[in-house]
Write an enzyme that holds these catalytic residues in place. Structure first.
Site, PDB file in Angstrom:
ATOM      1  N   HIS A 109       0.791  -1.235   0.000  1.00 13.64           N
ATOM      2  CA  HIS A 109       0.000   0.000   0.000  1.00 13.64           C
ATOM      3  C   HIS A 109       0.826   1.289   0.000  1.00 13.64           C
ATOM      4  O   HIS A 109       0.525   2.235   0.735  1.00 13.64           O
ATOM      5  CB  HIS A 109      -0.960   0.007   1.196  1.00 13.64           C
ATOM      6  CG  HIS A 109      -2.068  -1.003   1.105  1.00 13.64           C
ATOM      7  ND1 HIS A 109      -2.465  -1.578  -0.075  1.00 13.64           N
ATOM      8  CD2 HIS A 109      -2.874  -1.537   2.064  1.00 13.64           C
ATOM      9  CE1 HIS A 109      -3.473  -2.418   0.169  1.00 13.64           C
ATOM     10  NE2 HIS A 109      -3.737  -2.420   1.453  1.00 13.64           N
ATOM     11  N   HIS A 183     -10.130   1.716   0.482  1.00 17.97           N
ATOM     12  CA  HIS A 183     -10.034   0.583   1.404  1.00 17.97           C
ATOM     13  C   HIS A 183     -11.131   0.559   2.466  1.00 17.97           C
ATOM     14  O   HIS A 183     -10.871   0.248   3.629  1.00 17.97           O
ATOM     15  CB  HIS A 183      -8.647   0.583   2.053  1.00 17.97           C
ATOM     16  CG  HIS A 183      -8.130  -0.769   2.406  1.00 17.97           C
ATOM     17  ND1 HIS A 183      -8.845  -1.688   3.146  1.00 17.97           N
ATOM     18  CD2 HIS A 183      -6.950  -1.376   2.115  1.00 17.97           C
ATOM     19  CE1 HIS A 183      -8.123  -2.779   3.304  1.00 17.97           C
ATOM     20  NE2 HIS A 183      -6.976  -2.622   2.678  1.00 17.97           N
ATOM     21  N   GLU A 320     -11.733  -3.969  -2.999  1.00 23.18           N
ATOM     22  CA  GLU A 320     -10.766  -2.948  -3.411  1.00 23.18           C
ATOM     23  C   GLU A 320     -10.534  -3.107  -4.915  1.00 23.18           C
ATOM     24  O   GLU A 320      -9.834  -4.020  -5.340  1.00 23.18           O
ATOM     25  CB  GLU A 320      -9.440  -3.135  -2.667  1.00 23.18           C
ATOM     26  CG  GLU A 320      -9.557  -3.185  -1.163  1.00 23.18           C
ATOM     27  CD  GLU A 320      -8.346  -3.867  -0.507  1.00 23.18           C
ATOM     28  OE1 GLU A 320      -7.197  -3.490  -0.798  1.00 23.18           O
ATOM     29  OE2 GLU A 320      -8.547  -4.791   0.292  1.00 23.18           O
TER      30      GLU A 320
HETATM   31  C1  GLA Z   1      -4.230  -5.116   3.350  1.00 21.70           C
HETATM   32  C2  GLA Z   1      -4.849  -5.500   2.030  1.00 21.70           C
HETATM   33  C3  GLA Z   1      -5.952  -6.488   2.260  1.00 21.70           C
HETATM   34  C4  GLA Z   1      -5.431  -7.627   3.096  1.00 21.70           C
HETATM   35  C5  GLA Z   1      -4.849  -7.125   4.368  1.00 21.70           C
HETATM   36  C6  GLA Z   1      -4.281  -8.278   5.159  1.00 21.70           C
HETATM   37  O1  GLA Z   1      -5.120  -4.355   4.091  1.00 21.70           O
HETATM   38  O2  GLA Z   1      -5.382  -4.427   1.349  1.00 21.70           O
HETATM   39  O3  GLA Z   1      -6.419  -6.949   1.030  1.00 21.70           O
HETATM   40  O4  GLA Z   1      -4.457  -8.294   2.365  1.00 21.70           O
HETATM   41  O5  GLA Z   1      -3.820  -6.204   4.094  1.00 21.70           O
HETATM   42  O6  GLA Z   1      -3.905  -7.850   6.426  1.00 21.70           O
END
Ligand code: GLA
Length: 355
Positions: A109, A183, A320
């Site tokens: 991210h 998210h 997402e």
């Molecule tokens: C992030 C990702 C999710 C998931 C979580 C796991 O938030 O966006 O899709 O993989 O991590 O903790």
């Protein structure tokens, strides 16, 4: 019918002394979306059930302090690159770009201070029957290791038909990679002590992206036929979530990207969620090639919220919309490269109704 409105108030101040604002968007039917300028986070999304009862259907906190750490990324805009990049590195046009390793052995991210942790400029826009909040941010060259000055806007529009539109746009002055997403964790029951396993989900995808145990794609696409990943006809989230399947084991449930069955660059219906008890129904439309369906398998790592309450695993689900994970290192996946002179432009709509 109520009045369309957008109101601004002060939400808090960061430890660096920057003011964070809260914008409340309302449409004529009483649907309400609360957004803060920190991370562009949707803190609340309030919609009616079949009896006309309005409740918030997205997981979140009631204070800025919690959002400053927000380990589960509740409600945030994710960038520059949503999802994981293997071992925190990629190369582009012959140059290697090392990135932060912040999720097991991988990059997640956008790094340590991704778009979920920056303050966005906000411009409220009000027209006849809709209200919008245009958020903008300049991510400077080499911020979090990514090349190019990236000018980003994310516009949340609340329409009269109870649709929240999320429109992303970005330009760069050097070749770079971009993969933006939103998210939010939805629990359409509005009761966050309940898990989402009884909600019914449809995902219009014949294939999904299998991963290794660190959530990095194996590089192949696998058919959903005869697997727990088949959501082509609506199915209870819980039906196969604990099935014996190596991919389910890797994600401790669903935490994968589905390969959407639709022509790229067109906004189509790709997924839906129905909560039978409240009657709340959400449809997701996007032009993106994939959707990460995550069933909140690690929510016990979320922060506590008010009165000693604590989110439990699987009390929220994410859809997402985005490109496939680790695309910068996967030649066969659709490209996430953005070149100077080109415009990154994509949109996703979340439409709410009752059934
Ligand atoms: C992030 C990702 C999710 C998931 C979580 C796991 O938030 O966006 O899709 O993989 O991590 O903790």
């Amino acid at each position: 019918m109520g009045k369309v409105s957008i109101n601004q108030s002060v939400y808090g101040t960061t430890p660096e002394g920057d003011q964070v604002d809260l914008y409340t968007l309302k449409n004529a039917h009483g649907m309400q979306v609360d957004v803060i300028t920190f991370g562009g986070i949707i803190t609340k999304l309030t919609v009616s059930n079949t009896d006309g009862k309005f409740e918030n259907v997205v997981l979140g906190y009631d204070n800025l302090e919690s959002y400053l750490s927000n380990p589960t990324y509740f409600g945030a805009i994710i960038g520059r690159f949503g999802n994981r990049i293997s071992k925190g590195k990629f190369s582009l046009n012959g140059t290697d770009y090392p990135l932060a390793i912040n999720n097991g052995p991988n990059h997640l991210h956008g790094g340590i201070k991704g778009f979920d942790k920056v303050i966005w400029n906000a411009e409220p826009i009000e027209t006849n029957d809709k209200v919008a909040l245009k958020l903008s941010y300049l991510s400077e060259d080499m911020e979090e290791g990514y090349p190019g000055n990236l000018n980003v806007t994310v516009t949340y529009t609340l329409r009269a038909d109870n649709t929240l539109e999320v429109a992303y746009q970005a330009t760069t002055d050097k070749a770079t990679v971009v993969n933006l997403t939103q998210h939010s964790y939805f629990n359409l029951s509005g009761d966050f002590t309940k898990t989402v396993t009884d909600e019914e989900v449809m995902i219009n995808a014949d294939f999904y992206v299998p991963t290794d145990e660190t959530a990095i794609p194996l590089g192949t696409l696998e058919s959903v036929t005869n697997t727990p990943f088949d959501f082509r006809t609506p199915k209870r989230v819980g039906q196969d979530i604990n099935a014996e399947h190596s991919q389910i084991a890797n994600g401790s449930g669903y935490d994968h990207t589905w390969v959407l069955n639709h022509p790229a660059k067109q906004v189509n219906l790709v997924a839906s969620v129905l909560d039978k008890d409240s009657g709340r129904y959400m449809e997701v439309f996007t032009d993106q090639p994939g959707v990460q369906f995550y069933t909140g398998n690690f929510l016990d790592s979320a922060l506590p919220y008010g009165d000693g309450a604590h989110y439990a695993d699987r009390t929220g689900l994410c859809l997402e919309t985005q490109h496939y994970p680790d695309s910068p290192n996967q030649e066969d996946f659709p490209s996430t490269v953005l070149n100077p002179g080109d415009i990154y432009k994509t949109e996703t709509h979340f439409k709410f109704s009752v059934k």
